[in-house]
Design a protein around this motif. Structure first.
Motif, PDB file in Angstrom:
ATOM      1  N   ASP A  93     -11.907 -24.121 -31.455  1.00 44.45           N
ATOM      2  CA  ASP A  93     -12.911 -22.742 -31.261  1.00 44.45           C
ATOM      3  C   ASP A  93     -13.666 -22.754 -30.433  1.00 44.45           C
ATOM      4  O   ASP A  93     -13.868 -22.013 -29.357  1.00 44.45           O
ATOM      5  CB  ASP A  93     -13.609 -22.111 -32.291  1.00 44.45           C
ATOM      6  N   ASP A  94     -15.126 -23.109 -30.108  1.00 41.93           N
ATOM      7  CA  ASP A  94     -15.795 -23.307 -29.058  1.00 41.93           C
ATOM      8  C   ASP A  94     -14.880 -23.415 -28.169  1.00 41.93           C
ATOM      9  O   ASP A  94     -15.474 -23.304 -27.161  1.00 41.93           O
ATOM     10  CB  ASP A  94     -16.803 -24.110 -29.094  1.00 41.93           C
ATOM     11  N   ALA A  95     -14.362 -24.998 -27.059  1.00 39.35           N
ATOM     12  CA  ALA A  95     -13.938 -25.522 -26.362  1.00 39.35           C
ATOM     13  C   ALA A  95     -13.294 -24.654 -25.890  1.00 39.35           C
ATOM     14  O   ALA A  95     -12.653 -24.026 -24.891  1.00 39.35           O
ATOM     15  CB  ALA A  95     -13.004 -26.689 -26.460  1.00 39.35           C
ATOM     16  N   LEU A  96     -11.796 -23.815 -26.412  1.00 39.53           N
ATOM     17  CA  LEU A  96     -10.947 -22.576 -26.497  1.00 39.53           C
ATOM     18  C   LEU A  96     -12.376 -21.145 -25.934  1.00 39.53           C
ATOM     19  O   LEU A  96     -11.689 -20.872 -24.746  1.00 39.53           O
ATOM     20  CB  LEU A  96      -9.994 -22.151 -27.998  1.00 39.53           C
ATOM     21  N   ARG A  97     -12.625 -20.813 -26.454  1.00 36.55           N
ATOM     22  CA  ARG A  97     -13.621 -19.560 -26.253  1.00 36.55           C
ATOM     23  C   ARG A  97     -14.226 -20.345 -24.584  1.00 36.55           C
ATOM     24  O   ARG A  97     -14.370 -19.670 -23.715  1.00 36.55           O
ATOM     25  CB  ARG A  97     -14.830 -19.411 -26.673  1.00 36.55           C
ATOM     26  N   LEU A  98     -15.264 -21.363 -24.357  1.00 30.53           N
ATOM     27  CA  LEU A  98     -15.498 -21.462 -23.181  1.00 30.53           C
ATOM     28  C   LEU A  98     -14.848 -21.332 -22.145  1.00 30.53           C
ATOM     29  O   LEU A  98     -15.148 -21.003 -21.456  1.00 30.53           O
ATOM     30  CB  LEU A  98     -16.842 -22.707 -23.220  1.00 30.53           C
ATOM     31  N   SER A  99     -13.259 -22.480 -22.548  1.00 26.61           N
ATOM     32  CA  SER A  99     -12.609 -22.516 -21.481  1.00 26.61           C
ATOM     33  C   SER A  99     -11.803 -21.098 -21.081  1.00 26.61           C
ATOM     34  O   SER A  99     -12.164 -20.318 -19.517  1.00 26.61           O
ATOM     35  CB  SER A  99     -11.371 -22.685 -22.164  1.00 26.61           C
ATOM     36  N   LEU A 100     -11.989 -20.668 -22.111  1.00 33.71           N
ATOM     37  CA  LEU A 100     -11.529 -18.812 -21.465  1.00 33.71           C
ATOM     38  C   LEU A 100     -12.268 -17.853 -20.859  1.00 33.71           C
ATOM     39  O   LEU A 100     -12.099 -16.862 -19.811  1.00 33.71           O
ATOM     40  CB  LEU A 100     -11.607 -17.484 -22.653  1.00 33.71           C
ATOM     41  N   HIS A 101     -14.088 -18.433 -21.237  1.00 38.06           N
ATOM     42  CA  HIS A 101     -15.127 -18.028 -20.253  1.00 38.06           C
ATOM     43  C   HIS A 101     -15.072 -18.107 -18.589  1.00 38.06           C
ATOM     44  O   HIS A 101     -14.825 -17.508 -17.999  1.00 38.06           O
ATOM     45  CB  HIS A 101     -16.557 -17.867 -20.988  1.00 38.06           C
ATOM     46  N   ALA A 102     -14.764 -19.469 -18.548  1.00 40.07           N
ATOM     47  CA  ALA A 102     -14.543 -20.234 -16.844  1.00 40.07           C
ATOM     48  C   ALA A 102     -13.380 -20.157 -16.627  1.00 40.07           C
ATOM     49  O   ALA A 102     -13.351 -20.205 -15.553  1.00 40.07           O
ATOM     50  CB  ALA A 102     -14.747 -21.684 -17.718  1.00 40.07           C
ATOM     51  N   GLY A 103     -12.400 -18.449 -17.419  1.00 37.58           N
ATOM     52  CA  GLY A 103     -11.428 -18.277 -16.339  1.00 37.58           C
ATOM     53  C   GLY A 103     -10.088 -19.270 -16.451  1.00 37.58           C
ATOM     54  O   GLY A 103      -8.930 -18.471 -15.659  1.00 37.58           O
ATOM     55  N   LEU A 104      -9.334 -19.495 -17.931  1.00 41.79           N
ATOM     56  CA  LEU A 104      -8.526 -20.834 -17.842  1.00 41.79           C
ATOM     57  C   LEU A 104      -7.654 -19.014 -18.631  1.00 41.79           C
ATOM     58  O   LEU A 104      -6.896 -19.684 -18.780  1.00 41.79           O
ATOM     59  CB  LEU A 104      -9.052 -21.341 -19.163  1.00 41.79           C
ATOM     60  N   ASN A 105      -7.944 -18.723 -18.761  1.00 42.75           N
ATOM     61  CA  ASN A 105      -6.698 -17.632 -19.723  1.00 42.75           C
ATOM     62  C   ASN A 105      -6.270 -16.874 -18.728  1.00 42.75           C
ATOM     63  O   ASN A 105      -4.806 -16.602 -18.609  1.00 42.75           O
ATOM     64  CB  ASN A 105      -7.817 -16.216 -20.170  1.00 42.75           C
TER      65      ASN A 105
END
Length: 129
Positions: A93-105
């Motif tokens: 969950d943390d990895a996904l959230r941090l990735s999304l904040h880094a523009g991964l989405n």
């Protein structure tokens, strides 16, 4: 890694089989085999370490495989609600959230839009032939 009797097998596993919660036995691969200690906090830390090990493995591999779905399927099959399971999922969950904040989405949306466009193109091409 242990053999089916619980004794060390003497072989060094690699890839997904090197994870501490994956077990390869005579009946096939089990994707989620854990032994909670009964100490929820300690088990949570163990689960976090398992989650980090899983992410490390994913980062090393190029191919796209459905490993996580197998892990979650086996976790659900044994109805694991231990601290180990919670810690593992919390790391993801943390990895996904941090990735999304880094523009991964944005990159993911672009990847899937292109992929779906290709599928649609190929489907229509097949129908017109």
């Amino acid at each position: 890694m242990m053999d089916d009797t619980g004794a060390p097998s003497g072989r060094e596993p690699s890839g997904i089989a090197s994870l501490p919660f994956v077990y390869d036995g005579l009946a096939g691969r089990r994707w989620w085999i854990v032994k909670p200690t009964g100490d929820y906090m300690e088990d949570g830390r163990t689960g976090e370490l398992y989650g980090l090990a899983f992410l490390d493995l994913l980062a090393q591999q190029e191919e796209r495989l459905a490993r996580l779905s197998f892990i979650l399927r086996d976790m659900q099959a044994v109805q694991d609600r231990s601290g180990i399971a919670v810690g593992f999922i919390s790391v993801l969950d943390d990895a996904l959230r941090l990735s999304l904040h880094a523009g991964l989405n944005k990159r993911l949306r672009s990847f899937y839009a292109e992929r779906h466009e290709q599928i649609v193109r190929n489907t229509w091409q097949d129908r017109s032939e």
